[in-house]
Design a protein around this motif. Structure first.
Motif, short mmCIF file in Angstrom:
data_model
loop_
_atom_site.label_atom_id
_atom_site.label_comp_id
_atom_site.label_asym_id
_atom_site.label_seq_id
_atom_site.Cartn_x
_atom_site.Cartn_y
_atom_site.Cartn_z
N LEU A 198 16.90 -3.80 3.73
CA LEU A 198 16.91 -5.26 3.62
C LEU A 198 17.31 -5.72 2.23
CD1 LEU A 198 13.72 -6.38 5.59
CD2 LEU A 198 16.10 -6.90 6.15
N ASN A 199 16.74 -5.11 1.20
CA ASN A 199 16.99 -5.56 -0.17
C ASN A 199 16.66 -4.42 -1.14
OD1 ASN A 199 16.93 -6.78 -2.77
ND2 ASN A 199 16.41 -8.76 -1.86
N LYS A 200 17.69 -3.78 -1.67
CA LYS A 200 17.49 -2.64 -2.56
C LYS A 200 17.14 -3.06 -3.98
CE LYS A 200 20.28 0.90 -0.25
NZ LYS A 200 20.52 0.21 0.99
N GLN A 201 17.22 -4.37 -4.27
CA GLN A 201 16.81 -4.84 -5.60
C GLN A 201 15.31 -5.18 -5.61
OE1 GLN A 201 19.93 -5.97 -4.36
NE2 GLN A 201 20.72 -4.32 -5.64
N MET A 202 14.83 -5.69 -4.49
CA MET A 202 13.41 -6.05 -4.42
C MET A 202 12.56 -4.80 -4.16
SD MET A 202 11.44 -8.56 -1.73
CE MET A 202 12.20 -10.07 -2.33
N PHE A 203 13.01 -3.94 -3.21
CA PHE A 203 12.24 -2.76 -2.84
C PHE A 203 12.90 -1.51 -3.41
CE2 PHE A 203 11.74 -5.89 0.59
CZ PHE A 203 10.35 -6.02 0.60
N VAL A 204 12.14 -0.65 -4.02
CA VAL A 204 12.63 0.64 -4.54
C VAL A 204 11.58 1.70 -4.23
CG1 VAL A 204 13.96 -0.45 -6.40
CG2 VAL A 204 11.62 0.30 -6.84
N TYR A 205 11.98 2.96 -4.40
CA TYR A 205 11.05 4.07 -4.22
C TYR A 205 10.51 4.52 -5.57
CZ TYR A 205 12.28 4.81 0.67
OH TYR A 205 12.44 4.68 2.01
N ASN A 206 9.24 4.93 -5.58
CA ASN A 206 8.66 5.50 -6.79
C ASN A 206 8.96 7.00 -6.83
OD1 ASN A 206 6.91 6.66 -4.95
ND2 ASN A 206 5.20 5.30 -5.43
N ASP A 207 8.34 7.72 -7.75
CA ASP A 207 8.62 9.15 -7.90
C ASP A 207 8.22 9.94 -6.67
OD1 ASP A 207 9.59 8.63 -10.38
OD2 ASP A 207 7.76 9.17 -11.46
N ASN A 208 7.31 9.41 -5.85
CA ASN A 208 6.87 10.10 -4.64
C ASN A 208 7.67 9.67 -3.41
OD1 ASN A 208 4.82 11.47 -6.04
ND2 ASN A 208 3.45 9.71 -5.85
N ARG A 209 8.78 8.95 -3.63
CA ARG A 209 9.61 8.40 -2.55
C ARG A 209 8.78 7.54 -1.61
NH1 ARG A 209 14.47 9.02 -1.26
NH2 ARG A 209 14.12 8.88 0.98
N GLN A 210 7.97 6.68 -2.22
CA GLN A 210 7.22 5.69 -1.47
C GLN A 210 7.52 4.31 -2.06
OE1 GLN A 210 3.31 7.60 -1.93
NE2 GLN A 210 3.27 7.86 0.30
N ASP A 247 0.87 -1.19 0.00
CA ASP A 247 0.00 0.00 0.00
C ASP A 247 0.90 1.23 0.00
OD1 ASP A 247 -2.41 -1.29 0.00
OD2 ASP A 247 -2.58 -1.37 2.17
N SER A 248 1.43 1.59 -1.17
CA SER A 248 2.46 2.64 -1.24
C SER A 248 1.98 3.96 -0.68
CB SER A 248 2.91 2.82 -2.70
OG SER A 248 3.49 1.64 -3.17
N ILE A 249 0.68 4.20 -0.73
CA ILE A 249 0.16 5.49 -0.26
C ILE A 249 0.43 5.71 1.23
CG2 ILE A 249 -2.14 4.60 0.29
CD1 ILE A 249 -3.28 7.22 -0.69
N PHE A 250 0.61 4.58 1.98
CA PHE A 250 0.85 4.69 3.42
C PHE A 250 2.34 4.70 3.77
CE2 PHE A 250 -3.16 2.15 3.03
CZ PHE A 250 -4.00 3.23 3.30
N CYS A 251 3.22 4.55 2.78
CA CYS A 251 4.67 4.45 3.04
C CYS A 251 5.17 5.73 3.69
CB CYS A 251 5.41 4.18 1.73
SG CYS A 251 7.21 4.14 1.94
N ILE A 286 7.35 -2.75 -4.87
CA ILE A 286 8.12 -3.98 -5.11
C ILE A 286 8.51 -3.99 -6.58
CG2 ILE A 286 8.07 -6.49 -5.10
CD1 ILE A 286 6.13 -6.37 -2.79
N ALA A 287 9.82 -3.88 -6.83
CA ALA A 287 10.31 -3.82 -8.20
C ALA A 287 10.43 -5.21 -8.81
CB ALA A 287 11.66 -3.10 -8.24
N ASP A 288 10.91 -6.19 -8.05
CA ASP A 288 11.14 -7.52 -8.60
C ASP A 288 11.01 -8.53 -7.46
OD1 ASP A 288 11.87 -9.79 -9.92
OD2 ASP A 288 13.91 -9.14 -10.42
N THR A 289 9.95 -9.33 -7.49
CA THR A 289 9.74 -10.30 -6.42
C THR A 289 10.78 -11.41 -6.43
OG1 THR A 289 8.22 -11.53 -7.87
CG2 THR A 289 7.26 -9.89 -6.37
N LYS A 290 11.42 -11.64 -7.60
CA LYS A 290 12.42 -12.70 -7.70
C LYS A 290 13.79 -12.24 -7.21
CE LYS A 290 10.06 -14.93 -11.61
NZ LYS A 290 10.18 -15.39 -13.01
#
Length: 818
Positions: free
Chosen positions: A756-768, A743-747, A771-775
């Motif tokens: 924890l994992n900068k490949q799986m989790f990233v920020y969108n344009d609103n810095r929220q 729920d990115s709106i609550f980030c 999940i970029a890649d579940t694998k």
């Protein structure tokens, strides 16, 4: 404890005891009979409630008792922690310092087999450096000390000459990797001042050099104006490098009237330039980058360096006066500097600039000019700040001037109540400072050097009054190492880390408490390892409360009583459980903490009611800080709950719309299939020869190719039944909620998941977070991220990789977040 166990890898103990022998153990006890048990419980309850007779009839712990979670540090001669620090020089970039062990490991060559002897003895080298500077109250040049440590290592090993040459070459390479001008700083009672001085030098050295170059350029420009003006009234002599190619007397005869066409400078401007030159050429940079105002005979430091120490009975008032004096001197210099730059550019207009520079003050300084003002610090005590100097203390915080107040805090005391440490509600100086609104407040532990450096840097960059509340852990007597004491105060909520910066451009960073362990919990939980009555190892989660911290203070031992062996009852509960109990239950139960005596035996200690009230007071303040920082904030929780409900309603509405569209699609498919069947049946009937008793199909080319009527109907009917099934499966995939989502709106942009994992989790344009890649990660990381997330907006879903270990436990942990 969590912070201690992370840092304590590689410690060296005094004794050669095994781990089993060092673990504390439960004593062998016999159960008390019912009457004796009830008598003991009643006596302990009376002590807890404050009855003097019960206090005299019960056993008080001595100074050998330690909290269970700190017993492992009882017999440590030396251990590895964040200090000593390698203070990096001003040209090293943003990084200000690094722990010694981290630096040494970082400069070792990574190649397998290289620097083998140095790698095998790097711990010895580190220990030697620690021992050499232990107890010093000043920093030591790093290269010289590293060279001495290397020579001591060579002598210690007694190597043959060829091996000595190899080791010395590796040591020389290590020393070359130490930046020139670096220093080693041990953990000392003045460590905060040393790091403040280092931060000031790191922030201002370049700006000070640039400002002196700027003044030099202005002086040269004014001097050239004076020289040119002088030549306007001279005898025509040619000046400069090309003068040797000219005959001045011949030129003088050619130009009879030398002043013709030349506009002389006004006397007013010449006087202004001369006055400006006098001020700028006489200016000398203050070599003291820090003016420290202290009470008479109350302060000492091993090496003052570039600190100017001033004594005063009222440090806060004196600090303001000193700041005004330093800023006033620079006001004349910077006014002259700006005047010079305007005169050189020919842009000075006396109609506007005269009045402006007459009233020029520090309020008009640019950021670069503010950096030239030497930092002024008032070193006060919490007792004076809350008593006779409260007015001057508040005046500084409300002044808007960048004067720093530094208070060394003893976390177990109540400022202003020396005779009764635990009396009443504690005066929270951080809260008092925040009430001044425009001052920067830093409540920090000296045990965490990164928190100190970032707090000092933010304060110096704010150009506002700043209050620094520092706990170094030094006290008399000293039951454990000061760094452990400071860390214990941080973990027990006795001295939580708080940063309030009203000048921050990021709203979410105006009030933060980064650096606190387990920020979402009331108390920090840690794993205690001990031996039971049978000698078997047991692991148990134990809370570390303010009461545990108070056991380290000899002045407060009278607030504890030893629970007799065999006295076990459901009425005796932990401090945390007691604080969470209802008011009626608290009148019945007896709070205790786990401790270990000098013989390594685990003992329960009853806590006095007064100390329990202090624990409640500290917990209330901690929860207030949580709320102000956005953690466990009732309004935030309500907003998140409302937004989540709205999101769930929206998702349910979208799901219903998908189901409706799906059903319409199925109905349309059935209608079309039925129409097609009827059409084919009609065509088949039209081709029958109805003149015969037994109708047969007439021959035609189409009939030969087409299948029989009955098979066609059966096939179509079969399609009617089975056709919708693939569509249903496809739709189920589309609306599946098994995959992870956020729920990115609550980030809240806390960075926990990215750490924890900068490949799986990233920020969108609103810095929220999204999940970029579940694998790119594991289901375990998804579950851990959900547990860490303060907004609880990460939903791990179900595992995508069935071969991942521990899935059964991970799925259970994920359920509350899905």
């Amino acid at each position: 404890m969590a912070a201690l166990s992370d840092e304590n890898k590689g410690e060296v103990k005094v004794s050669g005891a095994t781990q089993a022998e060092e673990d504390p153990r439960l004593p062998l006890v016999e159960e008390l009979d019912a009457d004796a048990l009830q008598d003991s419980i009643n006596l302990l309850r009376r002590f807890h409630l404050g009855e003097p007779g019960a206090s005299a009839s019960t056993q008080s712990p001595d100074q050998t008792y330690l909290p269970l979670l700190l017993n492992a540090f009882r017999n440590l001669r030396r251990f590895r922690y964040e200090y000593p620090l390698l203070l990096l020089p001003d040209t090293s970039g943003e990084l200000l310092a690094r722990p010694l062990d981290e630096f040494l490991q970082g400069v070792l060559p990574e190649a397998e087999g290289s620097a083998r002897m140095l790698k095998d003895n790097i711990t010895w080298l580190e220990t030697y450096i620690r021992d050499q500077i232990s107890g010093q109250d000043f920093s030591t040049l790093a290269r010289g000390l590293a060279v001495g440590a290397g020579e001591a290592l060579v002598m210690q090993l007694g190597l043959k000459e060829s091996d000595q040459e190899v080791l010395r070459a590796d040591l020389d390479e290590l020393v070359d990797n130490i930046p020139q001008g670096s220093h080693f700083l041990p953990y000392t009672h003045n460590v905060a001042l040393h790091l403040l001085q280092h931060t000031i030098r790191h922030r201002t050295q370049w700006q000070r050099e640039q400002m002196m170059r700027r003044i030099g350029r202005a002086v040269r420009g004014l001097q050239q104006l004076v020289e040119v003006e002088a030549e306007k009234t001279s005898d025509g002599k040619i000046i400069g490098e090309g003068s040797k190619f000219f005959d001045s007397s011949f030129m003088a005869n050619v130009v009879e009237n030398k002043s013709s066409g030349t506009l002389l400078m006004s006397s007013e401007r010449m006087e202004r330039i001369q006055a400006t030159l006098d001020i700028l050429t006489s200016f000398e940079l203050d070599q003291s980058i820090l003016h420290l105002v202290v009470r008479p005979r109350s302060f000492s430091i091993g090496d003052a360096g570039s600190i100017n120490i001033v004594e005063s009975a009222d440090p806060c008032t004196k600090a303001l006066e000193l700041y005004d004096l330093v800023a006033g001197k620079l006001s004349r210099v910077f006014a002259s500097l700006r005047t010079a730059e305007l005169d050189v550019a020919g842009a000075y207009d006396s109609r506007f600039h005269d009045s402006w520079f007459e009233s020029f003050s520090a309020a008009a300084f640019s950021d670069d000019e503010r950096q030239m003002i030497s930092t002024v610090v008032a070193l006060e005590t919490a007792e004076h700040a809350t008593d006779d100097c409260m007015q001057s203390f508040s005046t500084v915080l409300a002044s808007g001037k960048p004067v720093q107040i530094l208070l060394n805090i003893d976390p177990h005391t109540n400022p202003g109540r020396e005779s009764d440490f635990l009396g009443g509600l504690r005066m929270e100086l951080a809260y008092l400072g925040i009430g001044h609104r425009h001052a920067v407040i830093n409540q920090m532990s000296a045990a965490k050097y990164e928190t100190l450096l970032s707090g000092f840097s933010a304060a110096l960059g704010s150009h506002q009054a700043c209050l620094h509340l520092i706990d170094t852990g030094f006290s008399d007597p000293q039951p454990l190492h000061p760094w452990i004491m400071a860390t214990a105060a941080l973990e027990s909520r006795a001295h939580p880390s708080i940063k309030f910066d009203p000048t921050s451009t990021v709203d979410t960073e105006e009030m933060t408490f980064a650096g606190n362990p387990s920020p979402e919990d009331d108390w920090v939980m840690n794993t205690a390892i001990y031996r039971d009555e049978k000698g078997e190892s047991v692991e148990q989660e134990v809370e570390f409360t303010f009461a545990d911290y108070c056991l380290l203070k000899p002045d407060l031992l009278d607030h504890f009583r030893v629970i007799p062996d065999g006295c076990d009852s459901k009425d005796i509960v932990s401090v945390g459980a007691c604080l969470n109990a209802s008011a009626d239950e608290q009148d019945r139960i007896i709070p205790f903490i786990w401790s270990v005596d000098g013989n390594g035996l685990i003992q329960k200690l009853v806590v006095s009611r007064q100390l329990l009230f202090s624990c409640r007071d500290r917990l209330d303040f901690w929860q207030t800080v949580q709320s102000l920082s956005g953690v466990k904030n009732a309004f935030v929780d309500e907003a998140v709950k409302k937004a989540r409900e709205e999101e769930q309603l929206r998702a349910a509405s979208e799901r219903e719309e998908l189901v409706r569209e799906y059903e319409e699609t199925i109905e349309q498919a059935r209608t079309e299939s039925a129409n097609e069947v009827m059409g084919r049946l009609t065509n088949a009937l039209m081709e029958l020869d109805l003149t015969l008793d037994s109708p047969v199909l007439t021959e035609s080319p189409r009939q030969a190719e087409a299948p029989a009527v009955t098979p066609v109907v059966e096939e179509v009917e079969s399609e009617e039944v089975s056709a919708p099934e693939p569509a249903a499966e496809e739709d189920d995939d589309e609306i599946s909620f098994d995959e992870p989502w956020i729920d990115s709106i609550f980030c809240t942009t806390c960075d926990d998941c990215l750490n924890l994992n900068k490949q799986m989790f990233v920020y969108n344009d609103n810095r929220q977070a999204i999940i970029a890649d579940t694998k790119a990660g594991t289901f375990s990381q998804l579950v851990e991220a959900a547990e860490l997330c303060p907004a609880r907006c990460i939903h791990p879903g179900k595992p995508l990789d069935s071969s991942e270990g521990g899935l059964e436990d991970l799925i259970k942990r994920a359920e509350p977040f899905n």
